[in-house]
Design a protein around this motif. Structure first.
Motif, PDB file in Angstrom:
ATOM      1  N   TRP A   1      30.427  38.888  33.509  1.00  0.00           N
ATOM      2  CA  TRP A   1      31.558  39.359  32.648  1.00  0.00           C
ATOM      3  C   TRP A   1      32.708  38.280  32.629  1.00  0.00           C
ATOM      4  N   GLY A   2      32.360  37.061  33.174  1.00  0.00           N
ATOM      5  CA  GLY A   2      33.449  36.139  32.767  1.00  0.00           C
ATOM      6  C   GLY A   2      34.721  36.109  33.732  1.00  0.00           C
ATOM      7  N   GLY A   3      34.535  36.805  35.009  1.00  0.00           N
ATOM      8  CA  GLY A   3      35.601  36.830  35.768  1.00  0.00           C
ATOM      9  C   GLY A   3      35.650  35.834  37.015  1.00  0.00           C
TER      10      GLY A   3
ATOM     11  N   VAL B   1      32.899  29.992  34.377  1.00  0.00           N
ATOM     12  CA  VAL B   1      31.429  29.948  34.693  1.00  0.00           C
ATOM     13  C   VAL B   1      30.593  31.187  35.001  1.00  0.00           C
ATOM     14  N   ARG B   2      29.839  31.033  33.945  1.00  0.00           N
ATOM     15  CA  ARG B   2      28.888  32.594  34.109  1.00  0.00           C
ATOM     16  C   ARG B   2      27.638  32.488  34.271  1.00  0.00           C
ATOM     17  N   VAL B   3      27.318  31.461  34.979  1.00  0.00           N
ATOM     18  CA  VAL B   3      25.832  31.059  35.718  1.00  0.00           C
ATOM     19  C   VAL B   3      26.025  31.166  37.059  1.00  0.00           C
ATOM     20  N   ALA B   4      25.355  32.289  37.545  1.00  0.00           N
ATOM     21  CA  ALA B   4      25.385  32.273  39.206  1.00  0.00           C
ATOM     22  C   ALA B   4      24.704  31.520  39.955  1.00  0.00           C
TER      23      ALA B   4
ATOM     24  N   GLY C   1      37.858  36.924  39.956  1.00  0.00           N
ATOM     25  CA  GLY C   1      38.642  38.112  39.449  1.00  0.00           C
ATOM     26  C   GLY C   1      37.956  39.393  39.658  1.00  0.00           C
ATOM     27  N   VAL C   2      38.573  40.267  40.319  1.00  0.00           N
ATOM     28  CA  VAL C   2      37.888  41.497  40.644  1.00  0.00           C
ATOM     29  C   VAL C   2      38.366  42.380  39.634  1.00  0.00           C
ATOM     30  N   MET C   3      37.388  43.418  39.004  1.00  0.00           N
ATOM     31  CA  MET C   3      37.795  44.087  38.080  1.00  0.00           C
ATOM     32  C   MET C   3      37.076  45.502  38.117  1.00  0.00           C
ATOM     33  N   GLU C   4      37.786  46.706  38.026  1.00  0.00           N
ATOM     34  CA  GLU C   4      37.060  47.757  38.236  1.00  0.00           C
ATOM     35  C   GLU C   4      35.757  47.892  37.463  1.00  0.00           C
ATOM     36  N   PRO C   5      34.675  48.158  38.075  1.00  0.00           N
ATOM     37  CA  PRO C   5      33.237  48.509  37.640  1.00  0.00           C
ATOM     38  C   PRO C   5      33.355  49.367  36.056  1.00  0.00           C
ATOM     39  N   GLU C   6      34.018  50.551  36.083  1.00  0.00           N
ATOM     40  CA  GLU C   6      34.098  51.605  35.121  1.00  0.00           C
ATOM     41  C   GLU C   6      34.824  50.610  33.901  1.00  0.00           C
ATOM     42  N   ARG C   7      35.611  49.483  34.163  1.00  0.00           N
ATOM     43  CA  ARG C   7      35.934  48.893  32.593  1.00  0.00           C
ATOM     44  C   ARG C   7      34.958  47.747  32.025  1.00  0.00           C
ATOM     45  N   CYS C   8      33.680  47.655  32.759  1.00  0.00           N
ATOM     46  CA  CYS C   8      32.693  46.935  32.379  1.00  0.00           C
ATOM     47  C   CYS C   8      31.729  47.533  31.280  1.00  0.00           C
TER      48      CYS C   8
ATOM     49  N   ARG D   1      40.360  37.692  26.183  1.00  0.00           N
ATOM     50  CA  ARG D   1      39.861  37.535  27.670  1.00  0.00           C
ATOM     51  C   ARG D   1      40.941  37.376  28.486  1.00  0.00           C
ATOM     52  N   THR D   2      40.582  37.713  29.883  1.00  0.00           N
ATOM     53  CA  THR D   2      41.795  37.770  30.781  1.00  0.00           C
ATOM     54  C   THR D   2      41.125  37.186  31.852  1.00  0.00           C
ATOM     55  N   PRO D   3      41.921  36.937  33.096  1.00  0.00           N
ATOM     56  CA  PRO D   3      41.203  36.177  34.288  1.00  0.00           C
ATOM     57  C   PRO D   3      40.287  36.911  34.868  1.00  0.00           C
ATOM     58  N   TYR D   4      40.098  38.294  34.390  1.00  0.00           N
ATOM     59  CA  TYR D   4      38.997  39.183  35.169  1.00  0.00           C
ATOM     60  C   TYR D   4      37.898  39.287  33.996  1.00  0.00           C
ATOM     61  N   GLN D   5      38.099  38.814  32.864  1.00  0.00           N
ATOM     62  CA  GLN D   5      37.064  39.474  32.107  1.00  0.00           C
ATOM     63  C   GLN D   5      36.890  38.619  30.710  1.00  0.00           C
ATOM     64  N   LEU D   6      35.735  38.336  30.236  1.00  0.00           N
ATOM     65  CA  LEU D   6      35.295  37.694  28.584  1.00  0.00           C
ATOM     66  C   LEU D   6      34.475  38.709  28.140  1.00  0.00           C
TER      67      LEU D   6
END
Length: 296
Positions: free
Chosen positions: A38-40, A48-51, A64-71, A101-106
């Motif tokens: 998710w771009g965090g 980086v979006r490649v694990a 960046g840790v984001m609440e799962p419900e916001r995904c 986009r934010t530091p947590y999410q793209l």
């Protein structure tokens, strides 16, 4: 919350997800991969979006840790657009989504969804965010489809030549059918703004649309473009927006602020306008206000 770690010799050569797991063992591999997807996660300030990305000694990882419900997946198809021509498109941003986009999410932001739409129609242009709506605000967002259009709309926004109309729901009954707030706005803290004589000039015109059941529907026309302008000016007027608890509004499923329309003159003198319908939560709070839920 953003967690930061620097890759040492012992982590060099590991996959990104394995390295993050070593640094932050409180998160499962599934959670880590979700954040990466998710771009965090960034390395050296680059998302980086490649694990499976290989880590190098000295890399700085920001996680960046984001609440799962916001995904929540956000996709725009042609039929979803409020407006489109060769220079501009307009989308209806739903409440609860970030404009950019934010530091947590793209992924899951309006910016990312528009960029995917542009790629889908064969354009190699980025989604240029020339104006924003707060996460809790719904309504019209315009995006230019090329550099020339971006320059034009950015200039028009700066010069106050883009007509914006918002709808807001507040508790109580204003004494006036229409009033203007001409009060400067300044940043008070990281996430709050307020009226202050040291602030920047700000002006908003408010008009009562309808009243019923203790709820008043207002039209707000901002004549300037300050951050949180309508929210701050309504609080200053004694009528904070319902759901805007940051500024004293009563609790609600969402902040009841909606960018109803935007209008401006585009290239070659063409008038460009987009109008966004209200959602069910907005309408349900004041079901008697039939004029709000009827087509424009």
């Amino acid at each position: 919350m953003i967690l930061v770690a620097r890759v040492g010799a012992e982590q060099a050569g590991l996959r990104l997800d394995d390295g993050v797991k070593q640094f932050f063992p409180q998160y499962s591999k599934g959670e880590i991969r979700r954040v990466i997807d998710w771009g965090g996660c960034s390395i050296g300030q680059l998302t980086v979006r490649v694990a499976s990305r290989t880590l190098k000694e000295g890399d700085e990882i920001a996680f960046g840790v984001m609440e799962p419900e916001r995904c929540i997946e956000l996709v725009y198809q042609k039929g979803d657009l409020l407006y489109e021509d060769k220079d501009f498109l307009a989308v209806h941003k739903a409440a609860g989504f970030n404009s950019q986009r934010t530091p947590y999410q793209l992924k899951g932001t309006v910016e990312y969804a528009v960029e995917m739409y542009l790629k889908g129609i064969g354009l190699k242009e980025p989604a240029r965010v020339v104006h924003r709506l707060d996460r809790g605000t719904s309504g019209v967002m315009f995006f230019p489809k090329n550099k020339q259009a971006a320059t034009l709309i950015s200039r028009l926004l700066k010069e106050g030549k883009v007509q914006k109309t918002y709808w807001a729901l507040v508790s109580g009954s204003p004494d006036l059918a229409q009033w203007k707030v001409d009060a400067p706005i300044d940043k008070l803290s990281k996430f709050r703004y307020g009226v202050s004589q040291s602030g920047r000039l700000a002006c908003t015109v408010f008009t009562v649309l309808a009243e019923a059941g203790g709820v008043t529907a207002l039209e707000a026309k901002p004549l300037t473009g300050r951050t949180h302008q309508i929210r701050v000016h309504l609080k200053h007027s004694g009528f904070p927006i319902i759901g805007d608890e940051s500024y004293g509004g009563i609790p609600a499923p969402r902040m009841m602020l909606h960018c109803r329309s935007m209008r401006f003159t585009g290239p070659r003198g063409k008038v460009i306008e987009a109008v966004a319908p209200i959602d069910t939560e907005f309408a349900a709070l004041a079901p008697e206000l039939e004029r709000l839920v009827s087509p424009a």
